[in-house]
Each structure stands twice: as structure tokens, then as C-alpha cells.
Design a protein around this motif. Structure first.
Motif: not given
Lengths: 372, 395
Positions: B311-338
Motif C-alpha cells: 500500500x505504501x509503495x503504491x500510494x505513498x501513504x500509510x494504510x489505515x483501518x478503512x483501507x485494510x478492511x476494504x482490501x479484505x472486503x474485496x478479497x472476500x468477494x473474490x473468494x465467492x467470485x472464484x
């Protein structure tokens, strides 16, 4: 003499024909593999409703005090998920669906959708009949029926959650407020938080119900009540019942009146508001009784309620139930071992109850059993 | 090089010769054939469209943009790994502009015009409620990584929540005030916006069951800047602790004004007060405020380390909880989409069956309502950071 090249023994036009044939075959295969089978103008096993009505005199059987009543359900008339049902005086059945509108006449279902150009919008939520014209409203606007298709009406409102025809007045509940259209003027009059001087609690108005001089509006965290004999701009014309005071935490999906009490359909059960409606003017604190699967409802997710002859018909996520005048709850289940469908809309035509489900329309003859 | 050029020249010569031998019908068949092939290429079905709805403008823009970054990082990781069943994830990003009508319009269009497979979004309960009802009606899976209102997932079959809800956070706060503070009395200051009272009521029920007594509830408006009258009432009661349930800006103003009146007992808040926007606004006065922590990188282990550095490399920012939980949400959805990429009802069924997973946030799972079961952690703001309680601090 024409110098035709001897490159092929097959004439060129056959090549062209062949390519076209291949195109149509491949296109057909590609389309059918991706899309649902066409539903337009499909003939279904017809169950004549009038015939059912005639049979009722013989079929009425006093039902024992059973909590489950097995009943013949008509075959499912497949449509997109149904949001509202309207039956014209001639018995033509109309449905507002997640893809547009559908009608069931003489055993045939016809769907009107934006995909085939017969409906102007992608979705519809409710139906009403005004001066013999059928209006179908939804999240994209109000459509009007013409001879064989629907067109966009002059009523310029969108994000419509419900509509109500009330004599010369038509009401639309929307994301941005309540709109009134009269027979004299098609220009909608907006009634919102500002124009009612905060009488209307929020602009988001969902479902509507009118009984007598009161208009009930389902809102996000309260039930707003407008005494129609008083002007909307007067905040004293409005009352509200907070859902938190009734211990309701889920969204309210529908409001119904059984002739005595108001009922609220929620995702966590059915609520009967106390006191009875005729005592609403008195300075009494409102409360609510909760009915759930523990009281014999088929599901706690109640999608719609409809009062009829003192009974309250309840459409749930797992089938149909009725709260009788005597206060008992009976499940109405198919007499064949079918899985009950999620019910989204209910409408009566005489004693025939039309049921709008996730997968289409069904009906039952309510005169076939007695609700004691 | 020369060999290749010769080959191309020979190919063109042969092609020209062949074409010269064609009659008019055969020649007209060529563009037709190319058109057929073009039409048969199903470009649309090569992507899985996911709608993203957040208030990217207005007071919640900072947190919304972090959430979006988390989704973008997840999307890129999935797509770079070959996508799902050969299809790539496409995010259709919409701004609600912090306006309810706009929220309804964007959710409507994503569902009925763009035919998205699922929606991720919902910030405040009132936004999330609109998306929830539209998603429910149209049977579109809806995941919220930010809205914590206790009823949003419970009352809907198609709504899932990846952040721990209000109830989980309140349970953690009640345990802390009972076990650590040994508190007997409390005050709640809550925003009188839609659903504020309902949430406050939930906390009161839990605290009273734990034997604490409520001194008074104090509603405040998010439009207010001066809370003197409210805090005068608070001074009279002088409770063991004060819980603030309000957006970041209002919470920061309250904390600043509580410090001004020399309120020395503990101030608590939920996840909104662990955000950098609250800490920045409250400054040094945020020190020692007790909050709930939705994302503790220690719980996520190496996965969290990877996420934070990527995250830091891509956006030059420190990820907060909103970024982390949204990342998790997308990954959970991807599990279902598989397992299913098109039928939204089936995707909903698969999501509903995900009762356990291990992600960058740590172990988690949905309960029978689609609500996150992960317990909430407690943190104390120290040195402008929400620092998780140590084992020693917990006993």
C-alpha cells in the motif's frame, strides 16, 4: 464473353449465404447460452379464476383449527421479481417488476421491458390506474400505457418507492419527498421536510397507506401521519411514531390496516401498533406487539402486508400467512410439496388473492377455506 | 531481420494473388466475416463489474479515499494474478457527494444500468440503508467495510459487513470500563442524526446489564461548534467515564472542550475516534482517549506486513483501518467470485457460507446474518497513534 476466374467451382453468392448462415447460427448459440429463455407471449397452463370461484361453493370446507392450511396454488406464471400487482376491473392482471411491467390476460403473460423497447425504464416499483390509464412508476420515473407499449409520462418524478391512487389524487412517495398529482394538474406538488415546516420528518418516503382522512408514510426511522383535512404546511397536521419507541430496529417494508389496527412489516417480524387506529387521536403512548415465527409466521422477514375483510394477509420470505380477525396466525401453504416462494406483493380480486413472488405470479382462492 | 521481411513480403504477395482470384461476392464476404468474428468476441463478459459507492467529496472524503485505495490494491493484486476465471475485476467508482439522493441515484444506476455483480460501499448508516434496500430488492450482494450500524447486515439477506459492528465494539468498551476502569457511572454523548439514538441505546443496554448506571444521555448536533451547555450538564454528574458516539469532527470538538473544562475522567469512543482525522483535529488532547481499533496489524501477521508495504509503495501513504478492511472486503468477494461470477443469487449464497477466513486483519468470518464475527480490540491514543492495549494493560 465474361472472363470469370476459375478460382472456385462454388458460386460466390453461396459463400455469402454460407457466411450469413454461420453468423446467425453462432449468434443464436451465443445469445441462448447467455440469456434466459424468452418469456414473451408464453402460454401457461391456464387456471381459470372464474371457474375457481364457481367451484368454491362445493369446495368450502370448514378448516379445523389447524395452524397450517394446505391450499391449491396456481401454477407459477414466470416473470421477473414482482414489486406490485394491480388488477383492472375486467380482471386483467398487471405486475410491476424488476425489469418493467407484465400483464396476464387469458392465460398469456406479456412482459414489457426496456430491452425490447416496450417499456421506457429498467425497473418498476408500483402501479396505479387513473382515469382508465395505467401508470407504472419506479426508480427511473413514471411510465404510461399506450396501445401496445409504455411511454414516459409527463409526470417528471423519479426514485419512486410507492404510489397510491386516491380518488382524484395520486400520491408518489420518493427519495426526495412526497408528490401529489391531481386530475386537474399533472405538475406534481412536492411535499417535503421544508414545505411542511418539519412536519414530515425526513424526505425519504417509502410506502404509503391511506385510511379515512389519514395518510401513513413509512420513513427511515418513523411512521409519519398526515391528517389530510389540514394543510401540509401546518406542522400540527403531522404526527409521527418513532420506530425506536416501538422497539423496531429493522427497516419497515410495508404498512397495512386490518380494519382495527395498523401493522408494520419488518425484516425482524410483524408489529401490531397499539392502540387501535380509532384511538390514535387520544394522548396515548404508542406501543407494538411483535409476531414472529414463534407465533406461527413462516419467516421473520415480512415483505408485505394487506388488510382484507378484517384479516391481515402477510407475505413473507418463506411463504404466505394470514392473521385472522380472531387473532390467530395461519400459514397458507401449497397443497403440493413445493417450496414456498419469497412473497413481495399481494392484491385481491374478489376472493382471489394474487401473489407476487421473486419468480413470478401465483394466485389462490381464499374462499376455499374459512378463517376462524 | 531480412529473413522476416522477406517472409512478410511473400505473404502479402500471396494474399493479394488469392484476393485477385475472388469474385465480388467472395470479396464482400470478407468484411462480413470479420464483423461476425468481432461481434462474437464477448468483450463485456471479460470483466466482473463491482460498484464502489463512497462519499469522495465532503467531510468523509479522506476515509473514503483510503477505502478506495484498499479496493484498488486488491483489484490490482487479483488482476495481476490472472483475474477470476479468466475475467478481470473492474471497479465502477461513484461519489455520493455526501448526499442521500445522489447515493440512491448512483446505487440505482450501478444495479439497473451497469448491472454490477456486487456493490462495495456504504459509509454512514443512512447511506448504507439506501444501498441495502436497493440491493435487497434487486438481489445484488452488498458489502460494507465501513458502516458499523448494528442492524445493516442483520436485517438484510444481501448485505454483508467486514468491519466489526457497533455491538462488537460496545461489548469491548463495556468490558474495558468494567474490568479496567471498574466504572460505576457513565454518560453518553451521541449525535442526534438518524440512528444516533438507536446506537446509544444499544450501548446503554449492554452497560446496564454489566452493572453500570447511566447518569444522563446528551444528544448533540453535528452542526454545533460550541458544546458548553452540554458539558455544563456533564460537569454536574461527573461520571466515571464519558462515551462519545459522533463523527470525527464533532468528537474532536467535544474532546477539546472537555479538556478545556478540566474533565479528568476517561473519555471513550468507537472506531471513528481511532481514525487519523480525529487524532489530527483533536491534537494533543486526543492523548489517552480510549477507542476501539478495527485494524491491528499484529493480528494480521505477515499478510498485514505485505499489505502495508504494498500500500505504501503504491500510494505513498500509510494504510489505515478503512483501507485494510476494504482490501479484505474485496478479497472476500473474490473468494465467492472464484466459484460464480455472474449469478448474484449464487454469489450471495457463497458469501453467506463464508463463516471463517484468515486475512490481513486476522481471523474473521460472517455470522448467519452476514455480519463480521471478529471481536473488537481496544486501543489507547498515545503519541498521535491508536496503540492496541498490551497484555499487561489488559490485566
Amino acid at each position: 464473353m465474361t472472363n470469370r476466374k476459375p478460382s472456385s467451382s462454388i458460386p460466390g453468392w453461396i459463400h455469402l449465404l454460407f457466411i450469413l448462415a454461420v453468423f446467425f447460427i453462432l449468434r443464436q448459440v451465443s445469445t441462448t447460452s447467455r440469456e434466459k429463455p424468452p418469456r414473451k407471449e408464453t402460454a401457461y397452463v391456464t387456471i381459470d379464476t372464474s371457474a375457481l370461484l364457481k367451484e368454491t361453493t362445493q369446495l368450502i370446507t370448514p378448516v379445523k383449527s389447524s395452524s397450517v392450511i394446505p391450499t391449491p396454488f396456481s401454477n407459477l406464471i414466470t416473470t421477473a421479481p414482482v414489486n406490485d400487482i394491480l388488477i383492472e376491473p375486467d380482471g386483467s392482471v398487471w405486475a410491476a417488476t424488476e425489469e418493467g411491467a407484465a400483464t396476464y390476460i387469458n392465460g398469456h403473460i406479456t412482459e414489457y421491458t426496456s430491452a425490447d423497447g416496450t417499456f421506457p425504464f429498467e425497473q418498476a416499483t408500483s402501479l396505479l390506474l387513473s382515469k382508465d390509464t395505467l401508470f407504472v412508476s419506479g426508480f427511473y420515473g413514471v411510465a404510461k400505457r399506450t396501445k401496445n407499449k409504455f411511454i414516459t409520462s409527463n409526470i417528471d418524478i423519479s426514485l419512486i418507492w410507492d404510489s397510491l391512487q386516491d380518488g382524484a389524487s395520486t400520491w408518489f412517495s420518493t427519495q426526495t419527498g412526497l408528490y401529489l398529482v391531481t386530475e386537474k394538474d399533472e405538475n406534481p406538488v412536492k411535499i417535503d421536510k421544508d414545505s411542511t415546516n418539519n412536519g414530515l420528518r425526513y424526505n425519504w418516503c417509502r410506502n404509503l397507506l391511506r385510511t379515512g382522512s389519514k395518510l401513513f408514510i413509512i420513513q427511515d426511522s418513523c411512521l409519519s401521519i398526515w391528517e389530510l383535512s389540514l394543510p401540509a404546511s401546518n406542522p400540527n397536521s403531522w404526527k409521527r411514531i418513532e420506530y425506536s419507541d416501538l422497539n423496531i430496529n429493522s427497516p419497515v417494508n410495508s404498512v397495512g390496516f386490518d380494519g382495527t389496527h395498523l401493522w408494520l412489516a419488518t425484516n425482524s417480524g410483524l408489529f401490531r401498533i397499539l392502540p387501535p387506529l380509532n384511538e390514535f387521536g387520544m394522548p396515548i403512548k404508542h406501543s407494538a406487539e411483535l409476531f414472529t415465527t414463534l407465533n406461527n409466521l413462516p419467516s421473520n422477514k415480512i415483505n408485505t402486508v394487506l388488510g382484507h375483510k378484517g384479516n391481515l394477509w402477510v407475505g413473507t420470505e418463506q411463504g404466505l400467512a394470514v392473521v385472522t380477525q380472531g387473532g390467530s396466525i395461519k400459514q397458507i401453504v401449497p397443497d403440493k410439496p413445493y417450496r414456498p416462494l419469497p412473497i413481495r406483493a399481494l392484491s385481491f380480486y374478489g376472493e382471489i388473492l394474487w401473489i407476487g413472488t421473486d419468480s413470478g405470479l401465483q394466485f389462490i382462492n381464499t374462499a376455499m377455506f374459512q378463517l376462524t | 531481420m531480412k529473413k522476416r521481411d522477406n517472409f512478410i513480403i511473400a505473404f502479402i504477395k500471396n494474399l493479394t494473388k488469392t484476393l485477385k482470384g475472388f469474385d465480388i461476392y467472395q470479396l464482400s464476404a470478407i468484411p462480413l466475416l470479420m464483423l461476425v468474428l468481432f461481434l462474437l468476441l464477448d468483450f463485456q463478459n471479460n470483466t466482473i463489474k463491482i460498484g464502489v459507492i463512497f462519499p469522495f467529496t465532503g467531510e468523509h472524503s479522506e476515509r473514503s479515499k483510503q477505502a478506495l485505495n484498499g479496493l484498488i490494491l486488491a483489484r490490482d493484486n487479483i488482476n495481476e494474478a490472472g483475474g477470476i476465471q479468466g475475467k478481470t475485476i473492474e471497479l465502477l467508482i461513484k461519489d455520493t457527494e455526501n448526499n442521500l439522493e445522489k447515493t440512491a441515484q448512483t446505487a440505482r444506476d450501478l444495479i439497473y444500468k451497469n448491472h454490477v455483480t456486487a456493490i462495495i460501499g456504504g459509509f454512514l448508516p443512512k447511506d448504507a440503508r439506501i444501498i441495502q434496500l436497493l440491493a435487497e430488492r434487486s438481489k445484488t450482494p452488498f458489502l460494507t467495510p465501513i458502516c458499523t450500524h448494528f442492524d445493516i447486515a442483520k436485517s438484510s439477506q444481501y448485505t454483508f459487513r467486514t468491519i466489526s459492528d457497533d455491538i462488537a465494539q460496545f461489548e469491548a468498551l463495556v468490558n474495558y470500563t468494567n474490568d479496567i476502569l471498574k466504572a460505576k457511572s457513565f454518560i453518553i454523548i451521541y449525535d442526534n442524526e438518524l440512528y444516533g439514538y438507536e446506537s446509544a441505546k444499544r450501548y446503554i443496554d449492554l452497560a446496564q446489564k454489566a452493572g453500570q448506571s447511566l447518569s444522563v444521555t446528551l444528544p448533540v448536533s453535528n452542526k454545533e461548534l460550541n458544546f458548553k451547555e452540554t458539558l455544563d450538564v456533564l460537569k454536574v454528574y461527573n461520571p466515571d467515564y464519558t462515551l462519545i458516539l459522533a463523527p470525527e469532527k464533532t468528537s474532536a470538538l467535544l474532546v477539546l472542550q472537555l479538556r478545556e473544562i478540566k474533565y479528568e475522567n476517561t473519555i471513550l469512543g468507537a472506531n471513528r475516534m481511532s481514525s487519523q482525522s480525529f487524532i489530527r483535529l483533536a491534537g494533543m488532547d486526543s492523548e489517552s482517549v480510549v477507542v476501539t481499533l478495527p485494524f491491528n496489524p499484529r493480528s494480521g501477521g505477515q499478510r498485514a506486513d505485505y499489505f502495508l508495504s504494498a500500500y505504501n509503495e503504491k500510494f505513498e501513504k500509510i494504510a489505515n483501518a478503512d483501507a485494510a478492511i476494504s482490501y479484505e472486503a474485496m478479497m472476500i468477494l473474490a473468494i465467492a467470485l472464484r466459484q460464480e461470477t455472474a449469478d448474484r443469487k449464487i454469489i450471495r449464497e457463497i458469501l453467506g457460507s463464508l463463516h471463517g477466513w484468515d486475512s490481513i486483519i486476522g481471523a474473521g468470518g460472517f455470522d448467519k446474518y452476514g455480519n463480521q464475527v471478529r471481536p473488537s480490540e481496544i486501543a489507547i491514543i498515545k503519541g498521535k497513534q491508536a496503540v492496541p492495549l498490551t497484555m499487561e494493560e489488559m490485566f
